[in-house]
Design a protein around this motif. Structure first.
Motif, PDB file in Angstrom:
ATOM      1  N   ASP A 151       0.909  -1.166  -0.112  1.00  0.00           N
ATOM      2  CA  ASP A 151       0.028  -0.088  -0.229  1.00  0.00           C
ATOM      3  C   ASP A 151       1.073   1.117  -0.043  1.00  0.00           C
ATOM      4  OD1 ASP A 151      -1.643   2.060   0.761  1.00  0.00           O
ATOM      5  OD2 ASP A 151      -2.553   1.275   2.207  1.00  0.00           O
ATOM      6  N   VAL A 152       0.887   1.933  -1.086  1.00  0.00           N
ATOM      7  CA  VAL A 152       2.192   3.034  -1.312  1.00  0.00           C
ATOM      8  C   VAL A 152       1.677   4.151  -0.575  1.00  0.00           C
ATOM      9  CG1 VAL A 152       3.035   2.347  -3.558  1.00  0.00           C
ATOM     10  CG2 VAL A 152       0.975   3.736  -3.424  1.00  0.00           C
ATOM     11  N   SER A 153       0.675   4.137   0.179  1.00  0.00           N
ATOM     12  CA  SER A 153       0.250   5.507   1.308  1.00  0.00           C
ATOM     13  C   SER A 153       0.780   5.170   2.425  1.00  0.00           C
ATOM     14  CB  SER A 153      -1.197   5.587   1.081  1.00  0.00           C
ATOM     15  OG  SER A 153      -1.957   4.852   1.793  1.00  0.00           O
ATOM     16  N   ASP A 154       1.457   3.908   2.789  1.00  0.00           N
ATOM     17  CA  ASP A 154       1.878   3.594   4.054  1.00  0.00           C
ATOM     18  C   ASP A 154       3.403   3.484   3.958  1.00  0.00           C
ATOM     19  OD1 ASP A 154       2.288   2.262   6.339  1.00  0.00           O
ATOM     20  OD2 ASP A 154       1.910   0.320   5.870  1.00  0.00           O
ATOM     21  N   ALA A 184      12.608   3.104 -11.653  1.00  0.00           N
ATOM     22  CA  ALA A 184      11.448   3.069 -10.869  1.00  0.00           C
ATOM     23  C   ALA A 184      10.267   3.657 -11.567  1.00  0.00           C
ATOM     24  CB  ALA A 184      11.527   3.517  -9.409  1.00  0.00           C
ATOM     25  N   CYS A 185       9.158   3.163 -11.588  1.00  0.00           N
ATOM     26  CA  CYS A 185       7.810   3.874 -12.133  1.00  0.00           C
ATOM     27  C   CYS A 185       6.811   4.028 -11.117  1.00  0.00           C
ATOM     28  CB  CYS A 185       7.219   3.197 -13.532  1.00  0.00           C
ATOM     29  SG  CYS A 185       5.962   4.128 -14.141  1.00  0.00           S
ATOM     30  N   ASN A 186       6.424   5.255 -10.795  1.00  0.00           N
ATOM     31  CA  ASN A 186       5.368   5.159  -9.625  1.00  0.00           C
ATOM     32  C   ASN A 186       4.137   5.293 -10.268  1.00  0.00           C
ATOM     33  OD1 ASN A 186       7.492   5.006  -7.593  1.00  0.00           O
ATOM     34  ND2 ASN A 186       8.023   7.129  -8.237  1.00  0.00           N
ATOM     35  N   ASN A 192       1.462   9.656  -2.024  1.00  0.00           N
ATOM     36  CA  ASN A 192       2.041   8.081  -2.297  1.00  0.00           C
ATOM     37  C   ASN A 192       3.372   8.254  -3.156  1.00  0.00           C
ATOM     38  OD1 ASN A 192       0.700   8.509  -4.525  1.00  0.00           O
ATOM     39  ND2 ASN A 192      -0.208   6.577  -4.473  1.00  0.00           N
ATOM     40  N   THR A 193       2.964   9.221  -4.178  1.00  0.00           N
ATOM     41  CA  THR A 193       4.344   9.395  -5.086  1.00  0.00           C
ATOM     42  C   THR A 193       5.566   9.771  -4.469  1.00  0.00           C
ATOM     43  OG1 THR A 193       2.628   9.711  -6.826  1.00  0.00           O
ATOM     44  CG2 THR A 193       5.017  10.374  -7.367  1.00  0.00           C
ATOM     45  N   VAL A 234       2.023  16.203  -8.692  1.00  0.00           N
ATOM     46  CA  VAL A 234       3.008  15.466  -9.131  1.00  0.00           C
ATOM     47  C   VAL A 234       3.582  15.915 -10.273  1.00  0.00           C
ATOM     48  CG1 VAL A 234       3.203  13.097 -10.561  1.00  0.00           C
ATOM     49  CG2 VAL A 234       1.600  13.049  -8.734  1.00  0.00           C
ATOM     50  N   ASN A 235       3.291  16.700 -11.135  1.00  0.00           N
ATOM     51  CA  ASN A 235       4.174  17.604 -12.168  1.00  0.00           C
ATOM     52  C   ASN A 235       5.252  18.244 -11.538  1.00  0.00           C
ATOM     53  OD1 ASN A 235       2.349  16.255 -13.879  1.00  0.00           O
ATOM     54  ND2 ASN A 235       1.382  18.165 -14.321  1.00  0.00           N
TER      55      ASN A 235
END
Length: 257
Positions: A68-71, A92-94, A123-124, A168-169
């Motif tokens: 879980d990429v928010s953790d 890596a690709c998020n 998360n990113t 994100v940008n």
């Protein structure tokens, strides 16, 4: 003069988040096809393991890591798993993102807005926070974040998602400025309307704008996940060795309409 192997990413090892389906799965498959060993990360174990099976059956190398990429502890464990499995982290690709709601901005609940920011922007950042030290330890690397064309000029009734992807940008550009001198390139790919399960669900939720979005590309069709994946593979490769801090729209010309 730079020379290239037959595959773009031979000898590289990487992480793809949200790789259980859609764009993330296609990215993991293409990076593996181009020679990279891939840690497939997803919150859905069955979907992630299916992606690994597809890659390994095709002759690639993939390993699944539930995440879980928010953790943050889970993200830290994800990066450690990639380093342990493959000896380091080069790319890596998020890709993982989740938008919980749509509709007029004055009707958004605070919880929905906050969740969208967490699952698309925070998360990113968390992934980058832990990917970058692993890359620094290996002398550099390349990160590609998945943005959205909704971030470029906004998208009615999808405001929280558009705002998060706009973040994100700027995260991408700012971090590229920080780490370019340390041999880490950081870019983003901004998809247009791509044929994914998430987009099909959005069309169901917002039928009034579905037809307009389907025709938004000047090329007159939806994009395919594989077309996003090819752009990610290029940006991860040495063929993009002088490219950093860029937002690449892969949208069939949607951004110029």
């Amino acid at each position: 003069m730079t020379t290239h192997s037959e595959t773009l990413l031979a000898g590289k090892s990487g992480i793809v988040t949200g790789a259980g389906q859609g764009i993330g799965r296609a990215i993991a498959q293409v990076l593996a096809r181009e020679g990279a060993a891939i840690l497939v990360a997803d919150v859905n174990r069955d979907a992630g393991e299916e992606t690994c099976e597809l890659i390994n059956n095709a002759g690639g190398r993939a390993q699944f890591q539930p995440c879980d990429v928010s953790d943050e502890p889970a993200v830290e464990a994800m990066v450690a798993a990639a380093v342990d499995a493959f000896g380091g982290l080069n790319i890596a690709c998020n890709s993982a993102a989740l938008s919980h709601g749509s509709g007029p901005i004055h009707e958004y609940q605070r919880e929905v807005f906050d969740q969208t920011l967490e699952m698309c922007l925070t998360n990113t950042w968390l992934c980058m926070k832990h990917e970058i030290p692993a890359m620094l330890a290996g002398g550099g690397g390349a990160i590609v974040n998945i943005s959205s064309n909704a971030s470029l000029r906004g998208q009615a009734y999808n405001t929280a998602y558009a705002a998060a992807k706009g973040g994100v940008n700027i995260l991408t550009k700012s971090s590229a400025a920080e780490y370019g001198s340390q041999n880490i390139r950081i870019n983003a790919v901004s998809p247009g309307v791509i044929r994914t399960p998430g987009v099909e669900k959005y069309f169901e939720e917002q039928p009034a704008i579905a037809e307009r979005l389907k025709k938004s590309a000047v090329m007159g069709r939806l994009g395919e996940p594989s077309e996003i994946a090819e752009a990610v593979a290029f940006l991860c490769s040495e063929r993009a060795s002088f490219i950093t801090g860029q937002i690449l729209s892969v949208d069939g010309g949607g951004a110029v309409r």
